[in-house]
Design a protein around this motif. Sequence first.
Motif, PDB file in Angstrom:
ATOM      1  N   LEU A 211       0.828  -1.221   0.000  1.00  0.00           N
ATOM      2  CA  LEU A 211       0.000   0.000   0.000  1.00  0.00           C
ATOM      3  C   LEU A 211       0.857   1.264   0.000  1.00  0.00           C
ATOM      4  O   LEU A 211       0.336   2.373  -0.028  1.00  0.00           O
ATOM      5  N   ALA A 212       2.181   1.072   0.070  1.00  0.00           N
ATOM      6  CA  ALA A 212       3.069   2.232   0.236  1.00  0.00           C
ATOM      7  C   ALA A 212       2.992   3.156  -0.980  1.00  0.00           C
ATOM      8  O   ALA A 212       2.655   2.729  -2.081  1.00  0.00           O
ATOM      9  N   PHE A 213       3.378   4.408  -0.729  1.00  0.00           N
ATOM     10  CA  PHE A 213       3.061   5.398  -1.738  1.00  0.00           C
ATOM     11  C   PHE A 213       4.152   6.454  -1.875  1.00  0.00           C
ATOM     12  O   PHE A 213       5.050   6.340  -2.706  1.00  0.00           O
ATOM     13  N   ASN A 214       4.124   7.451  -1.020  1.00  0.00           N
ATOM     14  CA  ASN A 214       5.030   8.588  -1.215  1.00  0.00           C
ATOM     15  C   ASN A 214       5.438   9.136   0.153  1.00  0.00           C
ATOM     16  O   ASN A 214       4.607   9.284   1.040  1.00  0.00           O
ATOM     17  N   VAL A 215       6.719   9.461   0.287  1.00  0.00           N
ATOM     18  CA  VAL A 215       7.250   9.932   1.567  1.00  0.00           C
ATOM     19  C   VAL A 215       6.563  11.226   2.045  1.00  0.00           C
ATOM     20  O   VAL A 215       6.494  11.511   3.239  1.00  0.00           O
ATOM     21  N   ASN A 216       6.045  11.982   1.100  1.00  0.00           N
ATOM     22  CA  ASN A 216       5.409  13.253   1.487  1.00  0.00           C
ATOM     23  C   ASN A 216       4.051  13.064   2.158  1.00  0.00           C
ATOM     24  O   ASN A 216       3.538  13.982   2.782  1.00  0.00           O
ATOM     25  N   MET A 217       3.460  11.884   1.957  1.00  0.00           N
ATOM     26  CA  MET A 217       2.146  11.669   2.557  1.00  0.00           C
ATOM     27  C   MET A 217       2.274  11.639   4.085  1.00  0.00           C
ATOM     28  O   MET A 217       3.236  11.070   4.617  1.00  0.00           O
ATOM     29  N   PRO A 218       1.346  12.236   4.799  1.00  0.00           N
ATOM     30  CA  PRO A 218       1.429  12.236   6.265  1.00  0.00           C
ATOM     31  C   PRO A 218       1.348  10.797   6.800  1.00  0.00           C
ATOM     32  O   PRO A 218       0.657   9.969   6.214  1.00  0.00           O
ATOM     33  N   THR A 219       2.041  10.529   7.917  1.00  0.00           N
ATOM     34  CA  THR A 219       1.987   9.185   8.493  1.00  0.00           C
ATOM     35  C   THR A 219       0.532   8.830   8.828  1.00  0.00           C
ATOM     36  O   THR A 219       0.095   7.698   8.640  1.00  0.00           O
ATOM     37  N   GLU A 220      -0.211   9.822   9.285  1.00  0.00           N
ATOM     38  CA  GLU A 220      -1.616   9.618   9.639  1.00  0.00           C
ATOM     39  C   GLU A 220      -2.399   9.093   8.423  1.00  0.00           C
ATOM     40  O   GLU A 220      -3.270   8.236   8.543  1.00  0.00           O
ATOM     41  N   PHE A 221      -2.067   9.636   7.242  1.00  0.00           N
ATOM     42  CA  PHE A 221      -2.722   9.207   6.011  1.00  0.00           C
ATOM     43  C   PHE A 221      -2.357   7.742   5.713  1.00  0.00           C
ATOM     44  O   PHE A 221      -3.222   6.930   5.375  1.00  0.00           O
ATOM     45  N   CYS A 222      -1.056   7.425   5.849  1.00  0.00           N
ATOM     46  CA  CYS A 222      -0.600   6.047   5.593  1.00  0.00           C
ATOM     47  C   CYS A 222      -1.339   5.075   6.512  1.00  0.00           C
ATOM     48  O   CYS A 222      -1.772   4.003   6.086  1.00  0.00           O
ATOM     49  N   PHE A 223      -1.478   5.452   7.780  1.00  0.00           N
ATOM     50  CA  PHE A 223      -2.134   4.559   8.736  1.00  0.00           C
ATOM     51  C   PHE A 223      -3.630   4.433   8.415  1.00  0.00           C
ATOM     52  O   PHE A 223      -4.195   3.352   8.537  1.00  0.00           O
ATOM     53  N   ASP A 224      -4.246   5.540   8.006  1.00  0.00           N
ATOM     54  CA  ASP A 224      -5.664   5.487   7.638  1.00  0.00           C
ATOM     55  C   ASP A 224      -5.883   4.537   6.465  1.00  0.00           C
ATOM     56  O   ASP A 224      -6.865   3.780   6.436  1.00  0.00           O
ATOM     57  N   GLU A 225      -4.976   4.584   5.503  1.00  0.00           N
ATOM     58  CA  GLU A 225      -5.088   3.708   4.341  1.00  0.00           C
ATOM     59  C   GLU A 225      -4.997   2.242   4.782  1.00  0.00           C
ATOM     60  O   GLU A 225      -5.716   1.393   4.269  1.00  0.00           O
ATOM     61  N   THR A 226      -4.122   1.957   5.751  1.00  0.00           N
ATOM     62  CA  THR A 226      -3.959   0.590   6.242  1.00  0.00           C
ATOM     63  C   THR A 226      -5.196   0.157   7.025  1.00  0.00           C
ATOM     64  O   THR A 226      -5.667  -0.979   6.895  1.00  0.00           O
ATOM     65  N   ARG A 227      -5.733   1.070   7.828  1.00  0.00           N
ATOM     66  CA  ARG A 227      -6.924   0.764   8.646  1.00  0.00           C
ATOM     67  C   ARG A 227      -8.120   0.357   7.770  1.00  0.00           C
ATOM     68  O   ARG A 227      -8.993  -0.366   8.210  1.00  0.00           O
ATOM     69  N   LEU A 228      -8.127   0.892   6.522  1.00  0.00           N
ATOM     70  CA  LEU A 228      -9.239   0.586   5.623  1.00  0.00           C
ATOM     71  C   LEU A 228      -9.314  -0.912   5.310  1.00  0.00           C
ATOM     72  O   LEU A 228     -10.390  -1.446   5.073  1.00  0.00           O
ATOM     73  N   PHE A 229      -8.145  -1.590   5.304  1.00  0.00           N
ATOM     74  CA  PHE A 229      -8.119  -2.966   4.792  1.00  0.00           C
ATOM     75  C   PHE A 229      -7.653  -4.020   5.788  1.00  0.00           C
ATOM     76  O   PHE A 229      -8.070  -5.171   5.702  1.00  0.00           O
ATOM     77  N   ALA A 230      -6.745  -3.692   6.704  1.00  0.00           N
ATOM     78  CA  ALA A 230      -6.162  -4.716   7.571  1.00  0.00           C
ATOM     79  C   ALA A 230      -7.202  -5.277   8.536  1.00  0.00           C
ATOM     80  O   ALA A 230      -8.016  -4.527   9.080  1.00  0.00           O
ATOM     81  N   LYS A 231      -7.168  -6.594   8.716  1.00  0.00           N
ATOM     82  CA  LYS A 231      -8.152  -7.270   9.584  1.00  0.00           C
ATOM     83  C   LYS A 231      -7.411  -8.131  10.608  1.00  0.00           C
ATOM     84  O   LYS A 231      -6.205  -8.343  10.499  1.00  0.00           O
ATOM     85  N   GLU A 232      -8.177  -8.659  11.532  1.00  0.00           N
ATOM     86  CA  GLU A 232      -7.626  -9.504  12.587  1.00  0.00           C
ATOM     87  C   GLU A 232      -6.749 -10.617  11.996  1.00  0.00           C
ATOM     88  O   GLU A 232      -7.122 -11.258  11.015  1.00  0.00           O
ATOM     89  N   GLY A 233      -5.577 -10.793  12.573  1.00  0.00           N
ATOM     90  CA  GLY A 233      -4.665 -11.844  12.116  1.00  0.00           C
ATOM     91  C   GLY A 233      -3.699 -11.391  11.041  1.00  0.00           C
ATOM     92  O   GLY A 233      -2.773 -12.109  10.674  1.00  0.00           O
ATOM     93  N   ASP A 234      -3.896 -10.207  10.515  1.00  0.00           N
ATOM     94  CA  ASP A 234      -2.998  -9.680   9.470  1.00  0.00           C
ATOM     95  C   ASP A 234      -1.715  -9.140  10.092  1.00  0.00           C
ATOM     96  O   ASP A 234      -1.617  -8.976  11.310  1.00  0.00           O
ATOM     97  N   VAL A 235      -0.765  -8.862   9.201  1.00  0.00           N
ATOM     98  CA  VAL A 235       0.515  -8.298   9.625  1.00  0.00           C
ATOM     99  C   VAL A 235       0.758  -7.015   8.832  1.00  0.00           C
ATOM    100  O   VAL A 235       0.448  -6.969   7.641  1.00  0.00           O
ATOM    101  N   VAL A 236       1.260  -5.998   9.504  1.00  0.00           N
ATOM    102  CA  VAL A 236       1.608  -4.751   8.797  1.00  0.00           C
ATOM    103  C   VAL A 236       3.114  -4.543   8.914  1.00  0.00           C
ATOM    104  O   VAL A 236       3.661  -4.601  10.017  1.00  0.00           O
TER     105      VAL A 236
END
Lengths: 514, 343
Positions: B86-111
Amino acid sequence: MLFFSPTFIFAFLPIVWTGFILISSKGSSRASIAWLLLCSWVFYAWAHPSHLLWLLGSISANYLCSAAIVRSNTLKSAKRLLVGGIIANLLLLGIFKYSGFAVGSLVSLFGLNLRPPSFLLPLAISFFTFQQISYLVTTFRNRQLLAKPHEYALYVSFFPQLIAGPIVQPGEMIPQLQSPMFGKVRIDDIAIGIILFIIGIGKKILLADNLAPIADSAFGESSQGPISGLTAWTGLFAFSLQIYFDFAAYSEMALGLGRMFGIRLPENFASPYRATSVIDFWRRWHITLSSFFKNFLYIPIGGNRRGRSRTYINLLIVMTVAGLWHGANWTFLLWGSAHGILLAVNHLWKRSKLKAPPKIAWLATFLAVTLCWTLFRSQSLAEAFAYFSSLSGKHGWFSVDGGSTIAFFKSLEPTEIWKPVHYAIHFLGWYPGLIGGIHPGHLLFSELGLSIALIALAGIIVTLFPRPLSWLTTPANDRPVFSKKAAILISIIVVLIIIQSGSFQSSPFIYFRF
Amino acid sequence: MNAQRFLIYLALSLLSGVAIVTVWFAAHLGMPWWPHHSNREVRMAKHYIAKSVSEPTIWIQGGSNAWFGFDSELIKRETGYNVVNLAFNVNMPTEFCFDETRLFAKEGDVVILALENSMYFRDNYSSYATDEITIWAPEFFWSLSFPRKARFLQSLPWQKVLASSLARLGTLTGHYDKQLKPISEAEVIENLTARWEGRYEGEVPAYYNYLTMNRHGDFIQTDHELWRGEHDYNLMARSPISEMSKQDLAEFAIWARDNSITVLMAWLPMAENPALDLSLPHAQATIKRITDFSESLGLEFLGKPEEFVMDIELFYDTSHHTTAEGARLRTERLLPHLQHHLP
């Protein structure tokens, strides 16, 4: 702490003002003064707490000196105390501000083996020293104590005018502190204070700080090598307008802040770039400093009472000292002398009874004053002369590499920050097409195009707009004139400041250095 | 007009002014035009990939070091997990990166969080990110707290708002549809699958484009000019961990723990070059600061930064982008640590 910093606007000012109103409502003017004094010292000590010791020491010593002048039995002893006080003040200023310059000059002139001393100049020392000299002289002339210690301390330390003036005469402020009306702030004053403060912030953030990079870039480039005549003139006009907007902004904010506390400070600027002679210019530019030099130097050394040639020499002396007051550098000295010569020439012209059409007189005055700013802005005389050389077009008017004019205009590119706007217009197909082979968007959004547009806008404002206080009050009785136009203008300024707040690079006021 | 009426009038005009600016700002929100198309399409493509995987999954998140620098296929082969980059661009805020991950990651997954070092120290939003986000992810802006919104807007140059507003104006005149209209999400997905299946006949740009991604979301096309400069990877300065990073990473760590998701930290790949010397005290101190901070949140790093210093020949167009071979080598070095930590 800068007047336009969020800390000042959203924390310091509301706390000081609310505290002042609450304390004043209890009816104790002594407590109100003490509160303002305490806050002013906090304001002064904000960046360099140790500087406060110099300010407090200077205030105490000068007050004791003024008390001794009043107590002295004879005119002679009073005069001796006055002279001693003035010398002590100037000595302190001299040690901090000029010793490095003096020793450096001796080293370079005579090759002496000395290391120039270096001091961290206490903030506002030039301003509070002059203000206290004026107090000593006024006390001597009246031979009576003009103020109680806390009133005197506030007269010197009042935070709106402490850092960069206006230089207030005792009679302009102390009676206000002693008036029964002190602390009873009228809503009229609050409204005018807010308007002046916002106009000041607007001048600083929207104009001075946007003009600064244009001037900085031209003078910076010139210090590295020759620049084109166009770049040099653009940079010089930008600086001429920047220094006005920067300093006038500070002065208007100071006036506005003073009004919010019910204190009227003297105006420092009266549309100086509308002057039609250099004499007229100095009646409109940094008025309180000009008055100081007129009252405490020009008149005491003879003024215009000792014949024509002596008048011209006196003007030259006063203006050279005024130049040096701005900083310990040959450039300031020469800048002051140049103005002294211009004033003398102006007096000679007046005597000749020749009259230039007003527009020509205005243009000549503006160009003369602007050319002199080259000396003021340059870091050294060598840099100033190199800049003058570029202004003459000696290295080419458009480019220094001898390229053609059309090639120069074709080489212009939009600046990085404006590229999105340029591309949006371009991709929407809204440009009319090339004009003489030149892309209108490249020209309009280039550094040159944007600089000229900003200089033109700033030029229109300085020449056509009235000075704020004359617009907000009736000159005859100082009654406020509130209008819908003023409210809309202030709202526009605030909105523009909000819009620009993200992308602007603020810089301290130029006169903070002095 | 008296002063009281004047102040009321002033307050009203100010409110009107603020309202006009708000409308202007709103007019530019979600208005994509040429400079924003590339990132918008990449995000659509990554979301498409993310939606199509079944559990359990390893989600890779970070700046472009992670987009360019992992061989997800290799991770999948070695671990048996699905892998989505899901990685993208260093300029994106960390909060944005985490929000993008929260959209898809589920129980038992690894980030796997492979943040660029600068992302730990940053205490503001970049103007690049604010411009992009207001155009194709305005919901992120609205999700921010009030102080964060103010900070976000401070980093948004008004000239960019003006440009997008002009594009909005172009929709009224018809010029936008003719020249600037982006392709739809359906077209992005169609082109992407066509490209994977070898059916795509259009031109494939070399740089930051959804058509240059594999089925995991890794960047795979490396025929751009090579970077051969010097870089210290922000390890030599005494930068403290920023308040923004502290807050965002702490919130993300709590969310992951509450949802039984394992978060593992990865160092970025670094090119051997004269500006980089990890043995210097400054570098060691910065590494310790980052490690201590992560460990304080219960997040462990996979290996040591020294393991990910690689030959400069394995780097692509910038100091942070590895070539396909560089990505494979980095992944190989990471795998033993990853397998050790996998549930």
